[in-house]
Design a protein around this motif. Structure first.
Motif, PDB file in Angstrom:
ATOM      1  N   ALA A 104      -6.226  -1.501 -10.180  1.00 12.74           N
ATOM      2  CA  ALA A 104      -7.580  -1.127 -10.570  1.00 12.74           C
ATOM      3  C   ALA A 104      -7.830   0.351 -10.298  1.00 12.74           C
ATOM      4  N   ARG A 105      -7.340   0.848  -9.158  1.00 10.55           N
ATOM      5  CA  ARG A 105      -7.540   2.259  -8.830  1.00 10.55           C
ATOM      6  C   ARG A 105      -6.723   3.168  -9.749  1.00 10.55           C
ATOM      7  N   LEU A 106      -5.508   2.763 -10.086  1.00  5.00           N
ATOM      8  CA  LEU A 106      -4.705   3.548 -11.020  1.00  5.00           C
ATOM      9  C   LEU A 106      -5.391   3.648 -12.381  1.00  5.00           C
ATOM     10  N   ASN A 163     -12.621  -7.820  -5.058  1.00  6.03           N
ATOM     11  CA  ASN A 163     -11.312  -8.028  -4.446  1.00  6.03           C
ATOM     12  C   ASN A 163     -11.374  -7.756  -2.945  1.00  6.03           C
ATOM     13  N   ASN A 164     -12.116  -6.716  -2.548  1.00  4.44           N
ATOM     14  CA  ASN A 164     -12.299  -6.442  -1.124  1.00  4.44           C
ATOM     15  C   ASN A 164     -13.078  -7.566  -0.444  1.00  4.44           C
ATOM     16  N   ALA A 179      -3.549  -5.760  -6.624  1.00  5.07           N
ATOM     17  CA  ALA A 179      -4.704  -5.791  -7.516  1.00  5.07           C
ATOM     18  C   ALA A 179      -5.595  -4.580  -7.279  1.00  5.07           C
ATOM     19  N   ASP A 180      -5.801  -4.250  -6.016  1.00  7.28           N
ATOM     20  CA  ASP A 180      -6.616  -3.091  -5.678  1.00  7.28           C
ATOM     21  C   ASP A 180      -6.010  -1.818  -6.252  1.00  7.28           C
ATOM     22  N   ARG A 236       0.828  -1.207   0.000  1.00  8.90           N
ATOM     23  CA  ARG A 236       0.000   0.000   0.000  1.00  8.90           C
ATOM     24  C   ARG A 236       0.862   1.256   0.000  1.00  8.90           C
ATOM     25  N   ALA A 237       1.937   1.241   0.778  1.00  3.41           N
ATOM     26  CA  ALA A 237       2.837   2.392   0.792  1.00  3.41           C
ATOM     27  C   ALA A 237       3.383   2.656  -0.601  1.00  3.41           C
TER      28      ALA A 237
END
Length: 343
Positions: A176-178, A301-302, A172-173, A20-21
């Motif tokens: 998708a956000r990018l 994914n969540n 993966a999260d 995440r960082a």
């Protein structure tokens, strides 16, 4: 011997927090480069798109009145009130690591501990001072160092599997956000998808995922929308694609199923996501709507992450993190303050 569920949980979240960082650094890099593009009057500022893609726009608005680079960087990189900031993610990873020191190698602990202390010495980054991109590069390098140390020193047992599960769920999260950043950034109609501005946005996304050269190797250059979706969503050879991440999650879940001689609901959810990705092509994704496809993927994914926690008896799937820089003895941090899901 199977891991204690608390140890498995800590390893899973260490993997997620380190990834995440890095992902926050990649999103900020995208915003910095997108801010150099002229925008039309009704287009949202790039920093709003980045905050929205990171899932922290609502917390930003609670703490800041002005939307600009200074406040966005402060919130996504250094804020202790944002549990998904780079600082909070690495502080939480370190807290988890301290509580399971015997399950990690010495090199892994030293990498994460040194990373955290280096963040304490980083002051505010002002627009125009030339420090933002070097800082983000350093964050990416230290995250890569931790993963490299883990890959080269840790036993290939369930310790490794839970650590890597966290890494690929989080990756993966972020991918998708990018990609969703591109959805927010588009200003041209569909028949102008190859405009210079749109081309630059795709180039920024590829650079943010460290995929520009690999993309050129596969497609020979040119930012065709179908190729971009194929590469970052469906191509299992692309290490930051959604399909690659789900393939690796499947592998590690299957290893755990063989080790523990038991399959769970998370295995079926992962198989369902993998099937959906394998049965789609870029044209189908475009027809269904890229934004809608990504929104559905992020939600599933969540769901997969939450089910992994339930199936392997994690205890704190969505609790806040509030590490303080002056609190050296993080062993005394409550277990209920260590783990928190992406908002």
């Amino acid at each position: 011997m199977a891991l204690l569920s608390r140890t498995a949980e800590n390893l899973y979240w260490i993997g997620r927090y380190v990834e995440r960082a890095e992902n926050m650094a990649r999103l900020l890099e995208s915003g910095k480069r997108m801010s150099a593009i002229p925008r039309v009057a009704d287009q949202p500022p790039p920093w709003e798109a980045i905050l929205s893609a990171a899932g922290v726009l609502h917390t930003f608005k609670e703490q800041h009145t002005e939307l600009n680079q200074l406040n966005t960087v402060a919130h996504m990189a250094f804020s202790q009130d944002n549990p998904s900031s780079i600082y909070s993610a690495i502080a939480a990873a370190r807290a988890n690591a301290r509580s399971i020191r015997t399950a990690m190698t010495i090199d892994m602990w030293e990498a994460i501990n040194e990373f955290w202390h280096s963040l304490l010495g980083t002051g505010p980054i002002e627009p125009g001072d030339g420090r933002l991109l070097p800082f983000l590069d350093t964050v990416k390098q230290k995250c890569a160092l931790f993963r490299g140390v883990a890959d080269s020193t840790i036993l290939r047992n369930d310790t490794y599997d839970f650590l890597r599960l966290g890494t690929f769920v989080e990756r993966a999260d972020c991918t998708a956000r990018l990609l969703d950043v591109e959805y927010f950034a588009l200003t041209q109609p569909e028949d102008a998808a190859d405009s210079p501005i749109d081309t630059y946005h795709w180039a920024v996304i590829l650079r943010a995922t460290s995929s520009a050269r690999a993309y050129n190797w596969v497609y020979g250059g040119g930012y065709d929308l179908e190729n971009m979706i194929d590469f970052l969503v469906l191509n299992t050879r692309s290490p930051r694609s959604l399909a690659f991440c789900i393939e690796n999650i499947t592998e590690h879940l299957n290893r755990l199923a063989r080790l523990y001689a038991e399959r769970h609901d998370c295995h079926e959810i992962c198989a369902s996501i993998a099937t959906e990705l394998s049965q789609n092509d870029a044209e189908a994704v475009i027809e269904s709507g890229l934004h809608e496809f990504l929104t559905r993927f992020i939600a599933r994914n969540n769901w997969l992450s939450s089910q992994i926690g339930r199936d392997y008896h994690f205890t704190n799937m969505a609790l806040p993190v509030d590490p303080k820089p002056e609190d050296e003895d993080l062993d005394e941090v409550s277990e209920q303050s260590l783990n928190q899901a992406m908002s």
